[in-house]
Design a protein around this motif. Structure first.
Motif, PDB file in Angstrom:
ATOM      1  N   MET A  72      51.659  35.628  40.972  1.00 57.25           N
ATOM      2  CA  MET A  72      51.352  35.361  39.562  1.00 57.25           C
ATOM      3  C   MET A  72      50.253  34.310  39.464  1.00 57.25           C
ATOM      4  O   MET A  72      49.327  34.434  38.663  1.00 57.25           O
ATOM      5  CB  MET A  72      52.598  34.883  38.823  1.00 57.25           C
ATOM      6  CG  MET A  72      52.319  34.518  37.365  1.00 57.25           C
ATOM      7  SD  MET A  72      51.579  35.845  36.385  1.00 57.25           S
ATOM      8  CE  MET A  72      53.013  36.851  36.078  1.00 57.25           C
ATOM      9  N   THR A  73      50.311  33.289  40.299  1.00 56.50           N
ATOM     10  CA  THR A  73      49.278  32.248  40.286  1.00 56.50           C
ATOM     11  C   THR A  73      47.919  32.845  40.616  1.00 56.50           C
ATOM     12  O   THR A  73      46.916  32.491  40.007  1.00 56.50           O
ATOM     13  CB  THR A  73      49.638  31.126  41.278  1.00 56.50           C
ATOM     14  OG1 THR A  73      50.933  30.631  40.951  1.00 56.50           O
ATOM     15  CG2 THR A  73      48.632  29.998  41.228  1.00 56.50           C
ATOM     16  N   MET A  74      47.882  33.765  41.561  1.00 55.49           N
ATOM     17  CA  MET A  74      46.621  34.393  41.946  1.00 55.49           C
ATOM     18  C   MET A  74      46.022  35.220  40.809  1.00 55.49           C
ATOM     19  O   MET A  74      44.818  35.402  40.745  1.00 55.49           O
ATOM     20  CB  MET A  74      46.809  35.257  43.188  1.00 55.49           C
ATOM     21  CG  MET A  74      47.075  34.432  44.447  1.00 55.49           C
ATOM     22  SD  MET A  74      45.784  33.203  44.778  1.00 55.49           S
ATOM     23  CE  MET A  74      44.397  34.268  45.116  1.00 55.49           C
ATOM     24  N   ARG A  75      46.845  35.700  39.897  1.00 53.95           N
ATOM     25  CA  ARG A  75      46.307  36.411  38.721  1.00 53.95           C
ATOM     26  C   ARG A  75      45.491  35.467  37.846  1.00 53.95           C
ATOM     27  O   ARG A  75      44.565  35.879  37.173  1.00 53.95           O
ATOM     28  CB  ARG A  75      47.437  36.998  37.879  1.00 53.95           C
ATOM     29  CG  ARG A  75      48.143  38.159  38.496  1.00 53.95           C
ATOM     30  CD  ARG A  75      49.157  38.693  37.520  1.00 53.95           C
ATOM     31  NE  ARG A  75      50.048  39.630  38.156  1.00 53.95           N
ATOM     32  CZ  ARG A  75      51.060  40.222  37.553  1.00 53.95           C
ATOM     33  NH1 ARG A  75      51.306  39.953  36.284  1.00 53.95           N
ATOM     34  NH2 ARG A  75      51.824  41.060  38.193  1.00 53.95           N
ATOM     35  N   TYR A  76      45.878  34.196  37.846  1.00 53.86           N
ATOM     36  CA  TYR A  76      45.186  33.203  37.033  1.00 53.86           C
ATOM     37  C   TYR A  76      43.960  32.634  37.722  1.00 53.86           C
ATOM     38  O   TYR A  76      43.013  32.224  37.073  1.00 53.86           O
ATOM     39  CB  TYR A  76      46.143  32.057  36.671  1.00 53.86           C
ATOM     40  CG  TYR A  76      47.047  32.406  35.532  1.00 53.86           C
ATOM     41  CD1 TYR A  76      46.772  31.940  34.250  1.00 53.86           C
ATOM     42  CD2 TYR A  76      48.155  33.210  35.711  1.00 53.86           C
ATOM     43  CE1 TYR A  76      47.585  32.261  33.194  1.00 53.86           C
ATOM     44  CE2 TYR A  76      48.975  33.542  34.657  1.00 53.86           C
ATOM     45  CZ  TYR A  76      48.691  33.066  33.395  1.00 53.86           C
ATOM     46  OH  TYR A  76      49.490  33.407  32.344  1.00 53.86           O
ATOM     47  N   ALA A  77      44.003  32.556  39.023  1.00 52.44           N
ATOM     48  CA  ALA A  77      42.923  31.933  39.776  1.00 52.44           C
ATOM     49  C   ALA A  77      41.917  32.993  40.195  1.00 52.44           C
ATOM     50  O   ALA A  77      42.114  33.702  41.168  1.00 52.44           O
ATOM     51  CB  ALA A  77      43.490  31.219  41.001  1.00 52.44           C
ATOM     52  N   HIS A  78      40.854  33.105  39.456  1.00 52.01           N
ATOM     53  CA  HIS A  78      39.817  34.085  39.736  1.00 52.01           C
ATOM     54  C   HIS A  78      38.884  33.490  40.793  1.00 52.01           C
ATOM     55  O   HIS A  78      38.070  32.621  40.490  1.00 52.01           O
ATOM     56  CB  HIS A  78      39.049  34.431  38.459  1.00 52.01           C
ATOM     57  CG  HIS A  78      39.970  34.855  37.359  1.00 52.01           C
ATOM     58  ND1 HIS A  78      40.538  36.095  37.313  1.00 52.01           N
ATOM     59  CD2 HIS A  78      40.456  34.180  36.292  1.00 52.01           C
ATOM     60  CE1 HIS A  78      41.308  36.181  36.248  1.00 52.01           C
ATOM     61  NE2 HIS A  78      41.282  35.026  35.619  1.00 52.01           N
TER      62      HIS A  78
END
Length: 114
Positions: A72-78
């Motif tokens: 989920m964090t990786m979805r936010y961190a482009h």
């Protein structure tokens, strides 16, 4: 930018220090007036991307955002990949991912000697 109210605890405030009850709608109004297609939630994505680019600390970002999973964090961190493309081009290989930005900022480039 509006300075923090001298006696209030809120970052975004109006009148005598009362918090905005609907910051997202105020942000949308400002974005519309500025003619940009941004949403308030985009600020969260922008923060996550900047934080990860500057620190590389994915577990800390996960905790800050309150996510249960790293995915989920990786979805936010482009993640910006232009610097990876430049490094692989120097090496002579195409890594096969699309660039997130047209050019890597100079401060993110490494000084790799050939």
């Amino acid at each position: 930018m509006t300075p923090r109210h001298p006696t209030g605890t809120y970052v975004f405030w109006h009148d005598a220090g009362q918090r905005y009850s609907s910051f997202a709608s105020q942000y949308r109004n400002l974005a519309n007036r500025a003619g940009v297609p941004w949403r308030c939630h985009d600020l969260r994505h922008k923060f996550a991307s900047e934080f990860l680019q500057r620190t590389g600390d994915l577990p800390a970002l996960q905790a800050i955002l309150g996510h249960r999973t790293v995915s989920m964090t990786m979805r936010y961190a482009h993640i910006l990949t232009a610097h990876l493309h430049e490094a692989m081009a120097k090496f002579g290989t195409n890594i096969g991912t699309s660039k997130a930005v047209p050019e890597c900022p100079k401060e993110h480039r490494s000084n790799v000697s050939t």
